[in-house]
Design a protein around this motif. Structure first.
Motif, PDB file in Angstrom:
ATOM      1  N   CYS A 254       0.843  -1.186   0.000  1.00  0.00           N
ATOM      2  CA  CYS A 254       0.000   0.000   0.000  1.00  0.00           C
ATOM      3  C   CYS A 254       0.875   1.232   0.000  1.00  0.00           C
TER       4      CYS A 254
ATOM      5  N   SER B 134       1.423  13.523  -8.745  1.00  0.00           N
ATOM      6  CA  SER B 134       0.575  13.078  -9.855  1.00  0.00           C
ATOM      7  C   SER B 134       1.381  13.176 -11.135  1.00  0.00           C
TER       8      SER B 134
ATOM      9  N   GLU C  93       6.601  -1.361  -7.486  1.00  0.00           N
ATOM     10  CA  GLU C  93       5.226  -1.319  -7.012  1.00  0.00           C
ATOM     11  C   GLU C  93       4.684   0.094  -6.886  1.00  0.00           C
TER      12      GLU C  93
ATOM     13  N   ARG D  26       2.637   1.374  -9.823  1.00  0.00           N
ATOM     14  CA  ARG D  26       1.413   0.590  -9.950  1.00  0.00           C
ATOM     15  C   ARG D  26       0.350   1.082  -8.969  1.00  0.00           C
ATOM     16  N   LEU D  27       0.779   1.376  -7.757  1.00  0.00           N
ATOM     17  CA  LEU D  27      -0.159   1.880  -6.754  1.00  0.00           C
ATOM     18  C   LEU D  27      -0.675   3.261  -7.134  1.00  0.00           C
ATOM     19  N   LYS D  28       0.216   4.084  -7.689  1.00  0.00           N
ATOM     20  CA  LYS D  28      -0.202   5.410  -8.135  1.00  0.00           C
ATOM     21  C   LYS D  28      -1.219   5.315  -9.278  1.00  0.00           C
ATOM     22  N   GLN D  29      -1.003   4.386 -10.191  1.00  0.00           N
ATOM     23  CA  GLN D  29      -1.949   4.193 -11.291  1.00  0.00           C
ATOM     24  C   GLN D  29      -3.282   3.679 -10.766  1.00  0.00           C
ATOM     25  N   LYS D  30      -3.236   2.848  -9.765  1.00  0.00           N
ATOM     26  CA  LYS D  30      -4.464   2.340  -9.164  1.00  0.00           C
ATOM     27  C   LYS D  30      -5.278   3.465  -8.547  1.00  0.00           C
ATOM     28  N   GLN D  31      -4.599   4.465  -7.995  1.00  0.00           N
ATOM     29  CA  GLN D  31      -5.268   5.633  -7.428  1.00  0.00           C
ATOM     30  C   GLN D  31      -5.652   6.666  -8.486  1.00  0.00           C
ATOM     31  N   LEU D  32      -5.359   6.364  -9.764  1.00  0.00           N
ATOM     32  CA  LEU D  32      -5.636   7.242 -10.909  1.00  0.00           C
ATOM     33  C   LEU D  32      -4.783   8.506 -10.892  1.00  0.00           C
TER      34      LEU D  32
ATOM     35  N   TYR E   5      -1.484   8.513 -11.613  1.00  0.00           N
ATOM     36  CA  TYR E   5      -0.571   8.362 -12.735  1.00  0.00           C
ATOM     37  C   TYR E   5      -1.361   7.778 -13.902  1.00  0.00           C
ATOM     38  N   ASN E   6      -1.272   8.412 -15.073  1.00  0.00           N
ATOM     39  CA  ASN E   6      -1.961   7.864 -16.232  1.00  0.00           C
ATOM     40  C   ASN E   6      -1.249   8.280 -17.508  1.00  0.00           C
TER      41      ASN E   6
END
Length: 255
Positions: free
Chosen positions: A3, A101, A150, A153-159, A161-162
Motif C-alpha cells: 500500500c 501526480s 510497485e 502501480r499503486l499510483k496508477q491504481k489511485q488514478l 498516474y496515467n
C-alpha cells in the motif's frame, strides 16, 4: 499486498542537439479551483512548432509527448501481510521528491516514438520516473527493486498516474493540442507541464509552463484558517464540539 502512504525526482535535463526546430506550449487555464463538487477534469495544452522541416511534416515524422507533473511529495510504500486473519504493516520503503501526480499524452505509442534508452535518459513515462529512496530507507537492494516497481502501480491504481496514447493531435502542420486527464483526487499545488519534441526518434527540444491547482469555496476557507490561525481554529473546533454535544443532549434526552 503493498500500500502507498503519502508523506518527486529531479527531472533529468538532457543536452539539446543542434537543430533549428523549436516548440512552445500554453494551457487552456493557468489555475484550476478544487471545490467539494470537483470530480476531475481534462486539461488542454496547446502548442506550436517553429522552423519545422516541411518534408518531415508531410511524412508525419514529428512526435510530441506532453506531461503534467504534480508537486514533489514524500511517500512510503508498505507491505501488508496477514497474521491470524488480521492485515498488519510489515516491511516498508520510503521515497522522496516523487511527483504526487503524473499525466502523459503522446502522438502515438511511446515505443513507436523513440527508444527506451532515450525515454529513460529523459525520465519520461511512468516507468522511467526516478523514484528516489530516502537514505537508509530500505533494508536490501532486492526489497528496494520490488517496492520501486510497485510504487507506480499503486499510483496508477489511485488514478494519479496515467498515460493516454494518441491524445496529442496535430491540428495543422505546426499546431497541436494535447488532452491530459486530472483525477478527482489531484493534489493541490504547483504543477509543471512539459512538451517534448522528437524528429525521427531523435529528441530535439523541450518546453514547459506551470499550472496552479488550489482549493476554493468553503473548504479553502477552512483550510486557510486552520493553517494561518491554528490556535483560534483549535479553540473554535473545541467550542463547536461542546455546543454540538450539548445541543444533541437537549434534543435526544429522555425525560
Amino acid at each position: 499486498m503493498l500500500c502507498l502512504v503519502a508523506g518527486r525526482a529531479a527531472q533529468a535535463q538532457q543536452p539539446v542537439p543542434a537543430s533549428k526546430e523549436t516548440i512552445e506550449i500554453g494551457l487552456s487555464t493557468d489555475t484550476i479551483s478544487i471545490t467539494s463538487g470537483f470530480r476531475g477534469t481534462d486539461l488542454t495544452v496547446f502548442g506550436a512548432l517553429d522552423n519545422a522541416d516541411p518534408l518531415i511534416q508531410r511524412q508525419g515524422r514529428y512526435d510530441v509527448v506532453v506531461i503534467l507533473e504534480g508537486p514533489p511529495r514524500n511517500f512510503v510504500v508498505r507491505r501488508k501481510d496477514r497474521y491470524f486473519g488480521i492485515w498488519v504493516n510489515t516491511e516498508s520503503v520510503s521515497f522522496q521528491n516523487i511527483p504526487a501526480s503524473y499525466s502523459l499524452a503522446s502522438t502515438r505509442s511511446l515505443q513507436d516514438i523513440t527508444t527506451p534508452k532515450i525515454f529513460a535518459q529523459l525520465s519520461l513515462g511512468v516507468n522511467n520516473i526516478y523514484y528516489e529512496p530516502m537514505p537508509e530507507g530500505f533494508d536490501s537492494s532486492a526489497s528496494l527493486r520490488e517496492f520501486t516497481k510497485e510504487l507506480p502501480r499503486l499510483k496508477q491504481k489511485q488514478l494519479l498516474y496515467n498515460q493516454r496514447v494518441g491524445d496529442v493531435q496535430f491540428l495543422s502542420s505546426t499546431l497541436f493540442r494535447a488532452t491530459l486527464s486530472l483525477p478527482a483526487n489531484v493534489p493541490v499545488g504547483k504543477h509543471v507541464a512539459r512538451a517534448y519534441l522528437f524528429r525521427n526518434g531523435e529528441f530535439l527540444r523541450e518546453s514547459s509552463t506551470s499550472l496552479n491547482i488550489v482549493k476554493a469555496g468553503l473548504e479553502f476557507r477552512i483550510f486557510r484558517a486552520a493553517n494561518q490561525h491554528s490556535l483560534l481554529y483549535g479553540l473554535f473546533a473545541v467550542f463547536l464540539a461542546v455546543v454540538t454535544g450539548w445541543a444533541g443532549r437537549l434534543v435526544f434526552r429522555k425525560d
